[in-house]
Design a protein around this motif. Structure first.
Motif, PDB file in Angstrom:
ATOM      1  N   THR A  21       6.086   1.286 -28.801  1.00  0.00           N
ATOM      2  CA  THR A  21       6.386   0.068 -28.096  1.00  0.00           C
ATOM      3  C   THR A  21       7.520   0.609 -27.090  1.00  0.00           C
ATOM      4  OG1 THR A  21       8.112  -0.674 -29.606  1.00  0.00           O
ATOM      5  CG2 THR A  21       6.132  -1.507 -29.971  1.00  0.00           C
ATOM      6  N   TRP A  22       7.403   0.094 -25.687  1.00  0.00           N
ATOM      7  CA  TRP A  22       8.080   0.765 -24.691  1.00  0.00           C
ATOM      8  C   TRP A  22       8.935  -0.458 -24.152  1.00  0.00           C
ATOM      9  CZ3 TRP A  22       6.936   6.014 -23.498  1.00  0.00           C
ATOM     10  CH2 TRP A  22       5.846   6.322 -24.384  1.00  0.00           C
ATOM     11  N   LEU A  23       9.635   0.075 -23.016  1.00  0.00           N
ATOM     12  CA  LEU A  23      10.525  -0.805 -22.153  1.00  0.00           C
ATOM     13  C   LEU A  23      10.365  -0.303 -20.493  1.00  0.00           C
ATOM     14  CD1 LEU A  23      12.653  -3.164 -21.580  1.00  0.00           C
ATOM     15  CD2 LEU A  23      14.585  -1.330 -21.688  1.00  0.00           C
ATOM     16  N   ALA A  24       9.785  -1.129 -19.946  1.00  0.00           N
ATOM     17  CA  ALA A  24       9.658  -1.004 -18.626  1.00  0.00           C
ATOM     18  C   ALA A  24      10.882  -0.955 -17.700  1.00  0.00           C
ATOM     19  CB  ALA A  24       8.703  -1.928 -17.839  1.00  0.00           C
ATOM     20  N   VAL A  25      11.188   0.194 -16.930  1.00  0.00           N
ATOM     21  CA  VAL A  25      12.542   0.144 -16.297  1.00  0.00           C
ATOM     22  C   VAL A  25      12.171   0.860 -14.690  1.00  0.00           C
ATOM     23  CG1 VAL A  25      14.777   1.278 -16.306  1.00  0.00           C
ATOM     24  CG2 VAL A  25      13.644   0.842 -18.462  1.00  0.00           C
ATOM     25  N   ASP A  26      13.053  -0.045 -14.057  1.00  0.00           N
ATOM     26  CA  ASP A  26      12.823   0.256 -12.453  1.00  0.00           C
ATOM     27  C   ASP A  26      14.161   1.002 -12.135  1.00  0.00           C
ATOM     28  OD1 ASP A  26      11.729  -0.387  -9.596  1.00  0.00           O
ATOM     29  OD2 ASP A  26      13.906  -0.899  -9.501  1.00  0.00           O
ATOM     30  N   SER A  27      14.086   1.801 -11.072  1.00  0.00           N
ATOM     31  CA  SER A  27      15.281   2.665 -10.734  1.00  0.00           C
ATOM     32  C   SER A  27      16.281   2.093 -10.175  1.00  0.00           C
ATOM     33  CB  SER A  27      14.945   3.940  -9.749  1.00  0.00           C
ATOM     34  OG  SER A  27      14.238   3.377  -8.674  1.00  0.00           O
ATOM     35  N   LYS A  63       0.693  -1.252  -0.011  1.00  0.00           N
ATOM     36  CA  LYS A  63       0.164  -0.185  -0.028  1.00  0.00           C
ATOM     37  C   LYS A  63       0.729   1.442   0.032  1.00  0.00           C
ATOM     38  CE  LYS A  63      -3.601  -2.678   0.165  1.00  0.00           C
ATOM     39  NZ  LYS A  63      -4.550  -2.845  -1.087  1.00  0.00           N
ATOM     40  N   ARG A  64       1.981   1.224  -0.090  1.00  0.00           N
ATOM     41  CA  ARG A  64       3.040   2.488  -0.290  1.00  0.00           C
ATOM     42  C   ARG A  64       3.118   3.024  -1.573  1.00  0.00           C
ATOM     43  NH1 ARG A  64       7.948   1.273   0.784  1.00  0.00           N
ATOM     44  NH2 ARG A  64       7.603  -1.221   1.253  1.00  0.00           N
ATOM     45  N   GLY A  65       2.691   2.033  -2.497  1.00  0.00           N
ATOM     46  CA  GLY A  65       2.749   2.569  -3.837  1.00  0.00           C
ATOM     47  C   GLY A  65       3.966   1.919  -4.654  1.00  0.00           C
ATOM     48  N   THR A  66       3.850   1.851  -5.950  1.00  0.00           N
ATOM     49  CA  THR A  66       4.855   1.372  -6.795  1.00  0.00           C
ATOM     50  C   THR A  66       5.037   2.415  -8.115  1.00  0.00           C
ATOM     51  OG1 THR A  66       4.866  -1.045  -6.105  1.00  0.00           O
ATOM     52  CG2 THR A  66       6.007  -0.503  -7.918  1.00  0.00           C
ATOM     53  N   ILE A  67       6.492   2.781  -8.193  1.00  0.00           N
ATOM     54  CA  ILE A  67       6.404   3.694  -9.447  1.00  0.00           C
ATOM     55  C   ILE A  67       7.832   3.311 -10.371  1.00  0.00           C
ATOM     56  CG2 ILE A  67       7.843   5.505  -8.088  1.00  0.00           C
ATOM     57  CD1 ILE A  67       6.493   7.504  -9.666  1.00  0.00           C
ATOM     58  N   TRP A  68       7.575   3.272 -11.467  1.00  0.00           N
ATOM     59  CA  TRP A  68       8.508   2.993 -12.415  1.00  0.00           C
ATOM     60  C   TRP A  68       8.445   3.829 -13.519  1.00  0.00           C
ATOM     61  CZ3 TRP A  68       4.453   0.087 -11.343  1.00  0.00           C
ATOM     62  CH2 TRP A  68       3.440  -0.438 -12.560  1.00  0.00           C
ATOM     63  N   VAL A  69       9.407   3.832 -14.760  1.00  0.00           N
ATOM     64  CA  VAL A  69       9.141   4.383 -15.740  1.00  0.00           C
ATOM     65  C   VAL A  69       9.092   3.648 -17.029  1.00  0.00           C
ATOM     66  CG1 VAL A  69      10.335   6.411 -14.837  1.00  0.00           C
ATOM     67  CG2 VAL A  69      11.547   4.604 -16.351  1.00  0.00           C
ATOM     68  N   MET A  70       8.573   4.148 -17.918  1.00  0.00           N
ATOM     69  CA  MET A  70       8.451   3.511 -19.389  1.00  0.00           C
ATOM     70  C   MET A  70       9.289   4.199 -20.191  1.00  0.00           C
ATOM     71  SD  MET A  70       6.427   0.867 -19.075  1.00  0.00           S
ATOM     72  CE  MET A  70       5.519   0.552 -20.438  1.00  0.00           C
ATOM     73  N   VAL A  71      10.113   3.691 -21.222  1.00  0.00           N
ATOM     74  CA  VAL A  71      10.972   4.370 -22.005  1.00  0.00           C
ATOM     75  C   VAL A  71      10.262   3.777 -23.480  1.00  0.00           C
ATOM     76  CG1 VAL A  71      13.359   4.934 -22.906  1.00  0.00           C
ATOM     77  CG2 VAL A  71      12.767   4.381 -20.556  1.00  0.00           C
ATOM     78  N   GLU A  72      10.105   4.503 -24.417  1.00  0.00           N
ATOM     79  CA  GLU A  72       9.705   4.321 -25.708  1.00  0.00           C
ATOM     80  C   GLU A  72      10.793   3.995 -26.789  1.00  0.00           C
ATOM     81  OE1 GLU A  72       6.200   5.797 -29.077  1.00  0.00           O
ATOM     82  OE2 GLU A  72       7.577   7.241 -27.800  1.00  0.00           O
ATOM     83  N   ASP A  73      10.647   2.931 -27.466  1.00  0.00           N
ATOM     84  CA  ASP A  73      11.692   2.513 -28.359  1.00  0.00           C
ATOM     85  C   ASP A  73      11.681   3.478 -29.577  1.00  0.00           C
ATOM     86  OD1 ASP A  73      13.174   1.419 -30.269  1.00  0.00           O
ATOM     87  OD2 ASP A  73      12.201  -0.673 -30.173  1.00  0.00           O
ATOM     88  N   PRO A  74      12.532   4.357 -29.710  1.00  0.00           N
ATOM     89  CA  PRO A  74      12.614   5.136 -30.898  1.00  0.00           C
ATOM     90  C   PRO A  74      12.510   4.541 -32.261  1.00  0.00           C
ATOM     91  CG  PRO A  74      14.849   5.096 -30.028  1.00  0.00           C
ATOM     92  CD  PRO A  74      14.175   4.288 -29.163  1.00  0.00           C
TER      93      PRO A  74
END
Length: 217
Positions: A178-184, A162-173
């Motif tokens: 289409t995207w790649l999910a990346v965690d810090s 319940k603290r929340g999860t955050i990550w980023v999506m990087v688009e394939d140029p």
């Protein structure tokens, strides 16, 4: 002030882990609906903290010169919210533009191995210590944009107890859409569950409007 009994989960320690936890426990033990930034700073100073008001938040300097940031919590449990970096919400428009935040969006996963390898090589990981994914995701997004990539945040408010999860999506140029999910901390994420989330957005400031109870960075 209303005293609360709160169980604090364990977080991986840094050099100032003990002080971080002590401050978190302290602000979690009180509530005050009408407390202001000035009141919060004064209250912390009277309890031995090096605290100063700074616009919409309070800065607290720890003994190792690390600075933490607190914002009054109003009617939400806890006296204040704890941030690892200055909160960006003070300059945020309270009206969210249409399309700025997407709900339950699903993204297509890239199959471009060269792009995945390039992300692994070009992004400096880990971007933050374990348990510091809020600030780590910000740094990760900044790195990605600095390299010319299109980046979005993905946020699941129900993740990590319940603290929340955050990550980023990087688009394939080379394969737009289409995207790649990346965690810090963990880097590229292969699981399909990371390509859908309750919320996705480009500006980290929208996190305040989406889930104002989550502030621990």
């Amino acid at each position: 002030m209303v005293f609360l009994v709160l169980c604090i989960g364990a977080f991986p320690c840094t050099s100032s882990c003990s002080e971080d936890n002590e401050l978190w426990l302290f602000i979690s033990s009180y509530e005050e609906i009408d407390i202001t930034v000035q009141d919060l700073a004064f209250f912390l100073v009277t309890h031995g903290y090096d605290a100063r008001p700074n616009g919409s938040y309070v800065t607290v300097k720890l003994s190792d010169d690390e600075t933490l940031y607190l914002t009054p919590n109003g009617a939400i449990p806890r006296l204040a919210d704890l941030w690892a970096s200055p909160p960006a919400s003070s300059g945020m428009n309270t009206v969210i533009p249409a399309g700025a935040v997407q709900k339950d969006a699903v993204y297509s996963k890239t199959t471009n191995r060269e792009f995945v390898d390039a992300i692994d090589e070009r992004l400096i990981l880990p971007a933050a210590s374990p348990g510091m994914r809020y600030s780590g995701s910000q740094r990760l997004a900044e790195m990605g944009r600095g390299l010319g990539y299109n980046v979005k945040y993905m946020y699941d408010p129900d993740g990590e107890d319940k603290r929340g999860t955050i990550w980023v999506m990087v688009e394939d140029p080379d394969n737009q859409g289409t995207w790649l999910a990346v965690d810090s901390y963990d880097g590229a994420l292969s699981g399909n569950e990371y390509y859908a989330a309750q919320y996705s957005f480009e500006d980290i400031g929208y996190l305040d409007s989406i889930n104002p109870t989550w502030r621990l960075a």
